[in-house]
Design a protein around this motif. Structure first.
Motif, PDB file in Angstrom:
ATOM      1  N   UNK A   1      51.816  49.944  35.509  1.00 27.07           N
ATOM      2  CA  UNK A   1      51.821  49.399  34.151  1.00 27.07           C
ATOM      3  C   UNK A   1      50.949  48.145  34.087  1.00 27.07           C
ATOM      4  N   UNK A   2      50.112  48.088  33.019  1.00 24.83           N
ATOM      5  CA  UNK A   2      49.909  49.081  31.964  1.00 24.83           C
ATOM      6  C   UNK A   2      49.504  50.443  32.537  1.00 24.83           C
ATOM      7  N   UNK A   3      49.727  51.480  31.774  1.00 26.01           N
ATOM      8  CA  UNK A   3      49.512  52.838  32.261  1.00 26.01           C
ATOM      9  C   UNK A   3      48.027  53.198  32.215  1.00 26.01           C
ATOM     10  N   UNK A   4      47.390  53.217  33.380  1.00 28.49           N
ATOM     11  CA  UNK A   4      46.011  53.674  33.471  1.00 28.49           C
ATOM     12  C   UNK A   4      44.949  52.615  33.280  1.00 28.49           C
ATOM     13  N   UNK A   5      45.351  51.369  33.063  1.00 26.53           N
ATOM     14  CA  UNK A   5      44.335  50.336  32.888  1.00 26.53           C
ATOM     15  C   UNK A   5      44.890  48.976  33.334  1.00 26.53           C
ATOM     16  N   UNK A   6      43.984  48.067  33.639  1.00 26.05           N
ATOM     17  CA  UNK A   6      44.342  46.717  34.044  1.00 26.05           C
ATOM     18  C   UNK A   6      43.431  45.735  33.334  1.00 26.05           C
ATOM     19  N   UNK A   7      43.894  44.498  33.227  1.00 28.25           N
ATOM     20  CA  UNK A   7      43.065  43.417  32.696  1.00 28.25           C
ATOM     21  C   UNK A   7      42.624  42.551  33.865  1.00 28.25           C
ATOM     22  N   UNK A   8      41.313  42.366  33.986  1.00 25.95           N
ATOM     23  CA  UNK A   8      40.772  41.554  35.074  1.00 25.95           C
ATOM     24  C   UNK A   8      41.395  40.156  35.030  1.00 25.95           C
ATOM     25  N   UNK A   9      41.897  39.718  36.156  1.00 25.65           N
ATOM     26  CA  UNK A   9      42.480  38.383  36.249  1.00 25.65           C
ATOM     27  C   UNK A   9      43.963  38.321  35.973  1.00 25.65           C
ATOM     28  N   UNK A  10      44.562  39.439  35.543  1.00 31.34           N
ATOM     29  CA  UNK A  10      46.006  39.475  35.273  1.00 31.34           C
ATOM     30  C   UNK A  10      46.673  40.519  36.168  1.00 31.34           C
ATOM     31  N   UNK A  11      47.927  40.289  36.581  1.00 36.89           N
ATOM     32  CA  UNK A  11      48.597  41.237  37.474  1.00 36.89           C
ATOM     33  C   UNK A  11      48.855  42.581  36.790  1.00 36.89           C
ATOM     34  N   UNK A  12      48.578  43.641  37.511  1.00 29.95           N
ATOM     35  CA  UNK A  12      49.024  44.987  37.128  1.00 29.95           C
ATOM     36  C   UNK A  12      50.180  45.335  38.054  1.00 29.95           C
TER      37      UNK A  12
ATOM     38  N   UNK B   1      44.700  48.931  47.586  1.00 29.03           N
ATOM     39  CA  UNK B   1      44.470  48.668  46.164  1.00 29.03           C
ATOM     40  C   UNK B   1      43.146  49.225  45.646  1.00 29.03           C
ATOM     41  N   UNK B   2      42.321  49.745  46.500  1.00 35.35           N
ATOM     42  CA  UNK B   2      41.080  50.357  46.043  1.00 35.35           C
ATOM     43  C   UNK B   2      39.933  49.384  45.878  1.00 35.35           C
ATOM     44  N   UNK B   3      40.196  48.082  46.075  1.00 39.18           N
ATOM     45  CA  UNK B   3      39.135  47.077  45.964  1.00 39.18           C
ATOM     46  C   UNK B   3      38.825  46.449  47.318  1.00 39.18           C
ATOM     47  N   UNK B   4      39.250  47.118  48.387  1.00 36.88           N
ATOM     48  CA  UNK B   4      39.020  46.600  49.726  1.00 36.88           C
ATOM     49  C   UNK B   4      40.172  45.802  50.289  1.00 36.88           C
ATOM     50  N   UNK B   5      41.192  45.555  49.488  1.00 33.86           N
ATOM     51  CA  UNK B   5      42.345  44.793  49.964  1.00 33.86           C
ATOM     52  C   UNK B   5      43.559  45.707  50.100  1.00 33.86           C
ATOM     53  N   UNK B   6      44.554  45.260  50.860  1.00 27.06           N
ATOM     54  CA  UNK B   6      45.765  46.041  51.080  1.00 27.06           C
ATOM     55  C   UNK B   6      46.927  45.090  51.318  1.00 27.06           C
TER      56      UNK B   6
ATOM     57  N   UNK C   1      52.789  43.893  42.619  1.00 26.01           N
ATOM     58  CA  UNK C   1      51.684  43.839  41.653  1.00 26.01           C
ATOM     59  C   UNK C   1      50.389  43.477  42.381  1.00 26.01           C
ATOM     60  N   UNK C   2      49.282  43.687  41.679  1.00 23.30           N
ATOM     61  CA  UNK C   2      47.969  43.323  42.242  1.00 23.30           C
ATOM     62  C   UNK C   2      47.066  42.890  41.109  1.00 23.30           C
ATOM     63  N   UNK C   3      46.257  41.891  41.383  1.00 23.49           N
ATOM     64  CA  UNK C   3      45.325  41.371  40.393  1.00 23.49           C
ATOM     65  C   UNK C   3      43.898  41.743  40.788  1.00 23.49           C
ATOM     66  N   UNK C   4      43.222  42.438  39.896  1.00 19.44           N
ATOM     67  CA  UNK C   4      41.835  42.840  40.137  1.00 19.44           C
ATOM     68  C   UNK C   4      40.907  41.785  39.542  1.00 19.44           C
ATOM     69  N   UNK C   5      39.849  41.489  40.260  1.00 22.65           N
ATOM     70  CA  UNK C   5      38.964  40.387  39.858  1.00 22.65           C
ATOM     71  C   UNK C   5      37.652  40.851  39.238  1.00 22.65           C
TER      72      UNK C   5
END
Length: 233
Positions: A93-104, A137-142, A166-170
């Motif tokens: 959540x959110x379902x299928x999308x994330x906001x850069x800089x905010x936790x998903x 997480x798909x961005x090189x981190x785990x 949760x994870x935050x994408x940058x």
């Protein structure tokens, strides 16, 4: 195949049996002066006070590695290759999308579960208990967590609150988040309690793919490539 056998309080007398426990010492020679008579001498075997045989509890000695004729290695994860835990699924959540800089927020539905079948020709039940969760997480981190996580609602927190899972994408982009669940394993058969198995079993959960975008993006009636003049395009 060997067996481990637990007998009652008595000891089986040499040469005796369960129905005639006292008549056990004769070696068959004319003047051998064998054991006691039917009512004296000898031991009561494994019978109870009334001479009735006591029940035996039997289970495969391979389960605990005590078979004298088959080695002493106990059951391992490799012996249980035909048993598997239920498939776990990842929800985000959110379902299928994330906001850069905010936790998903991500969470899995893995739980304690069992599988049944046969091992060494004995019916057994195998119990799988999640012990840890390995996230990629798909961005090189785990990261690895002790919990499979929960939804923001179940946690009683606001949306975009950081959680243990949760994870935050940058950066913007499409990411595939994958999860491996690590289980401890126990086995049980008739006449035994749960017996721990050496090793840890791992199984991949079904992952999710989502798009990370910036907070100033807006939802439009059509994609921008279909409606270039739409708001936000």
């Amino acid at each position: 195949m060997g067996f481990c056998t637990t007998i009652g309080d008595g000891n089986v007398g040499v040469g005796g049996d369960k129905t005639d426990p006292g008549n056990g010492g004769s070696d068959g020679r004319d003047d051998g002066g064998g054991g006691g008579s039917d009512n004296s001498g000898g031991d009561n075997g494994d019978g109870d006070a009334n001479g009735k045989p006591k029940a035996h509890l039997e289970f495969p000695c391979q389960f605990v590695g005590t078979c004298p004729d088959e080695g002493s290695d106990p059951i391992t994860i490799h012996d249980l290759a035909s048993f598997t835990p239920e498939q776990a699924h990842v929800t985000m959540e959110p379902d299928g999308w994330m906001i850069v800089g905010l936790p998903a927020n991500f969470y899995a539905d893995a739980d304690v579960n069992t599988d049944s079948g046969e091992l060494f020709d004995f019916p057994i039940t195998v119990r799988f208990t999640p012990t840890s969760y390995s996230w990629s997480w798909g961005d090189g981190s785990s990261s690895t967590t002790d919990s499979g996580g929960s939804s923001w609602k179940d946690l009683g927190v606001k949306e975009f609150t950081a959680t243990a899972t949760s994870h935050t994408f940058t950066e913007k982009g499409t990411y595939t988040v994958s999860l491996t669940v690590n289980y401890s394993v126990e086995i049980k058969t008739s006449g035994t309690g749960w017996l721990p198995v050496q090793g840890t079993l791992t199984k991949a959960a079904s992952g999710v793919t989502a798009i990370a975008t910036t907070a100033n993006s807006v939802i439009v009636d059509k994609e921008c490539n279909r409606n270039p003049s739409g708001p936000g395009c």
